[in-house]
Structure formats: structure tokens, C-alpha cells
Design an enzyme around this catalytic site. Structure first.
Site, PDB file in Angstrom:
ATOM      1  N   GLY A  53       0.839  -1.195   0.000  1.00 53.01           N
ATOM      2  CA  GLY A  53       0.000   0.000   0.000  1.00 53.01           C
ATOM      3  C   GLY A  53       0.872   1.242   0.000  1.00 53.01           C
ATOM      4  N   GLY A  56      -0.374   4.882  -1.243  1.00 52.26           N
ATOM      5  CA  GLY A  56      -1.516   5.517  -0.590  1.00 52.26           C
ATOM      6  C   GLY A  56      -1.125   6.708   0.255  1.00 52.26           C
ATOM      7  NE  ARG A 132      -9.059   3.882  13.691  1.00 51.01           N
ATOM      8  CZ  ARG A 132      -9.066   4.926  14.503  1.00 51.01           C
ATOM      9  NH1 ARG A 132     -10.130   5.139  15.259  1.00 51.01           N
ATOM     10  NH2 ARG A 132      -8.045   5.750  14.573  1.00 51.01           N
ATOM     11  CB  ILE A 162      -1.192   0.344   9.282  1.00 50.23           C
ATOM     12  CG1 ILE A 162       0.223   0.287   9.849  1.00 50.23           C
ATOM     13  CG2 ILE A 162      -1.758   1.756   9.367  1.00 50.23           C
ATOM     14  CD1 ILE A 162       1.243   1.038   9.006  1.00 50.23           C
ATOM     15  CB  SER A 163      -5.320  -2.332   6.751  1.00 47.89           C
ATOM     16  OG  SER A 163      -4.222  -2.359   5.864  1.00 47.89           O
ATOM     17  CG  HIS A 222      -5.992   1.675  16.178  1.00 51.20           C
ATOM     18  ND1 HIS A 222      -5.310   2.749  16.698  1.00 51.20           N
ATOM     19  CD2 HIS A 222      -5.960   1.837  14.828  1.00 51.20           C
ATOM     20  CE1 HIS A 222      -4.879   3.515  15.714  1.00 51.20           C
ATOM     21  NE2 HIS A 222      -5.267   2.998  14.567  1.00 51.20           N
TER      22      HIS A 222
END
Length: 358
Positions: A53, A56, A132, A162-163, A222
Site C-alpha cells: 500500500g 496511498g 473505522r 495498519i489497515s 484502536h
């Protein structure tokens, strides 16, 4: 003529990183770039890192920051679009890491083969009004595909995920690795470092300190109420009024929304997230190197609570998260917050598990 041939070979090697068709298999045939310890040109031996990624909003800044890391000798930049452009741009930085770009699903395996650390910021970003969890339907499939590649091509790599939503995508990754028979819970790390960075920053503002002098443990998950800053354990030891505790907790929990709204539809917290991801990746690399007492917060497989995954401080080493620390003493406000966090987390984790097992 031999000199000209050598010169042409060197030119071909230097330009190879701009060609997405250049593969590790081709590299292995090359006596210079395929050296056993994977040295960067003129640099010291280091680690092989892939960013999935890389083109991005987070990925571009993260690619720049990882190119600057002296512990990285080989940096693979993968994306389904624009990877060659980011690769060319970053490769002009005069730091030690060799950079190579990989474009599209057909080159995912080449991007991953032999990696020590895989960082995954791939996916769609948050937009105003989105949570999210709104990202789940799209990003869940992306994470599944990428982790299948990791399981096949670099099953021993440490994975920094992280996604979003991390509370669900870490469970997705774990299920993918279990299916492939490669799951090592110590090597799957959900990146929650931005929550800690925000907590350190906001607490420092209240205390009138430099954020670098402040350490706030942030546990749970998160997203929203699952983000639980333990203000009773702040270093240096500090006391807060009830209104300060409420203000700080709410701001830390909603830091992502604060940025999304401030950007007014133009993006999410890409810059601070890239910084946090690079900071956590550096900690992982120092752990791989064998440095002592490398401690960060991360969303990992855990027995700290009854949940399968939970964010707490962990000690990073050669095999990943080698020690998961307990929560320590909590005050009443934090105990109430913990119960709220666990209730929300349980559903998010199960959602990730069900996505693979369905």
C-alpha cells in the site's frame, strides 16, 4: 569492450528498481545486487522491509520515512496503482536502502519474497462521517489477500498491520495465517502507536512538558472507546483533575475524527499515522537486531484479558512480541473504561474471525 559491458550492467542494475517486472529471482542471478547479506550500495547489512500500500496516503510518507531508516537495506514498495512513481521518487534519496517497486497482484509474491518485516497500510482511508468499522467491507478483503501472500512468500516475517479497522483486521490476518499453517502470534502486530503519540502529545500540552518526556500507556484497541489511555500510569508521575481526565480521554479516543473533520473531506490522519508506523517499525527492527528493552504498545494476541487480542505494552525482540505486559493497577475511571473497551472489542474481533471462517 569488457569495461563497456560492465558499465551497461551497472546502469541496468541502477535502473532496475524503476521496472516493476524486476523480481527477486532475477536479482539472485546478479552478483552485485544479490549479495548474501543484502547490503545496500555502499551501506551496512540491514533488514528487508516491504510496504504493502506504498502509494496511498499513509504509504507514500511511510515509504519516505523507511528509506531514511539506517536499519533498512532493501525496501520493497508494493501497490495496485502508482507504485513505479513512488518508487522512482523515493529512490532518489541518498540514503543506504535499495528501493524496488512492485505493481499489481501478479507481483505481490515478488514483493514479499524474503522479507524480514512487512508493513501493511493498504486500504481505503476514512472520510467525514465514517467510522473505522465502516471501512471493514472493503479493507477486510484487501488484508485477506495480502496476508495470504505473506503466508506463502515470507511466513517468518514480522507483520505490522495498519489497515483499519485494526480491531478486526488483526483477527482476519491471524485466521489467514492459521489456515496456511504459518501463524505465529508473536509476529502479528497491530499498530496502535498513533494512539500513544497522541496521548503523549495531548498530556504534554496539559502538563506543559515536551511530548518526548512523556509516556502514556494506551491499552485496549484502536477505535473509539476501545482506546484506553492509562493516565494513572503516566510518566513522569502526574495527577489530573476529573475534568482533565475526561478531556484527555475523549480527545485521545477521537483524535482520528479530529483530523478527518479538520481536513474536511480531503483525507485522514495520514502524516501522523506514517510517523507512528515508522516509529513502530523502527522498534521492530531494533528488536530484530537484538537490542534490549525495546518496549512499545501494540494490539497483539494476549492473555491479559479474556479477549483473544488486546493492546498493551510489549517487549520486541528477534521473534517479535517476546513479552506481553500486564495492565498494572487501574483506578476506578480506568476500570469502567476497560469494561466498555472489552465489550466493543469482543464484537470487532469476532467480526474479523467470522469474515474468514464464514
Amino acid at each position: 569492450m569488457e569495461f563497456r559491458g560492465d558499465a551497461n550492467k551497472r546502469i541496468a542494475m541502477i535502473s532496475a528498481h524503476l521496472q516493476p517486472s524486476f523480481t527477486p529471482q532475477m536479482e539472485a542471478k546478479n552478483s552485485v545486487m544479490g549479495r548474501e547479506n543484502c547490503r545496500a550500495k555502499g551501506g551496512n547489512p540491514g533488514f528487508k522491509v516491504a510496504i504493502l500500500g506504498a502509494a496511498g496516503g499513509i504509504g507514500q510518507s511511510l515509504s519516505l520515512l523507511m528509506k531514511m531508516n539506517p536499519l533498512v537495506s532493501l525496501l520493497h514498495l508494493y501497490d495496485v496503482v502508482n507504485a513505479p512513481g513512488v518508487t522512482a521518487d523515493v529512490s532518489h534519496m541518498d540514503t543506504g536502502a535499495v528501493v524496488r517497486g512492485f505493481l499489481g497482484a501478479k507481483q505481490l509474491e515478488d514483493a514479499l519474497t524474503g522479507m524480514d518485516l512487512v508493513i501493511i497500510p493498504a486500504g481505503v482511508p476514512r472520510k467525514p462521517g465514517m467510522t473505522r468499522d465502516d471501512l471493514f467491507k472493503i479493507n477486510a478483503g484487501i488484508v485477506k489477500t495480502l496476508c495470504e501472500g505473506v503466508a506463502k512468500c515470507c511466513p517468518n516475517a514480522i507483520v505490522n498491520l495498519i489497515s483499519n479497522p485494526v480491531n478486526s483486521t488483526v483477527a482476519i490476518a491471524a485466521e489467514v495465517f492459521k489456515k496456511a499453517g504459518t501463524y505465529d502470534p508473536k509476529k502479528l502486530l497491530g499498530v496502535t502507536t498513533l494512539d500513544v503519540a497522541r496521548a503523549n502529545t495531548f498530556v504534554a500540552e496539559v502538563l506543559g512538558l515536551d511530548p518526548r518526556e512523556v509516556d502514556v500507556p494506551v491499552v485496549g484497541g484502536h477505535a473509539g472507546v476501545t482506546i484506553l489511555p492509562l493516565l494513572s500510569q503516566v510518566k513522569p508521575p502526574s495527577s489530573f483533575t476529573p475534568s482533565e481526565i475526561e478531556y484527555l480521554t475523549n480527545r485521545i479516543q477521537n483524535g482520528g475524527t479530529e483530523v478527518v473533520e479538520a481536513k474536511a473531506g480531503a483525507g485522514s490522519a495520514t502524516l501522523s499515522m506514517a510517523y507512528a508506523a515508522a516509529k513502530f517499525a523502527d522498534a521492530c527492527l531494533r528488536g530484530l537486531r537484538g537490542d534490549a528493552n525495546v518496549i512499545e504498545c501494540s494490539f497483539v494476541a494476549s492473555q491479559v484479558t479474556e479477549l483473544a487480542f488486546f493492546a498493551t505494552k510489549v517487549r520486541l525482540g528477534r521473534t517479535g512480541a517476546e513479552e506481553v505486559f500486564q495492565l498494572g493497577p487501574l483506578n476506578e475511571y480506568e476500570r469502567v473504561g476497560l469494561e466498555k473497551a472489552k465489550e466493543e472489542l469482543a464484537g470487532s474481533i469476532q467480526k474479523g474471525v467470522d469474515f474468514i471462517r464464514k
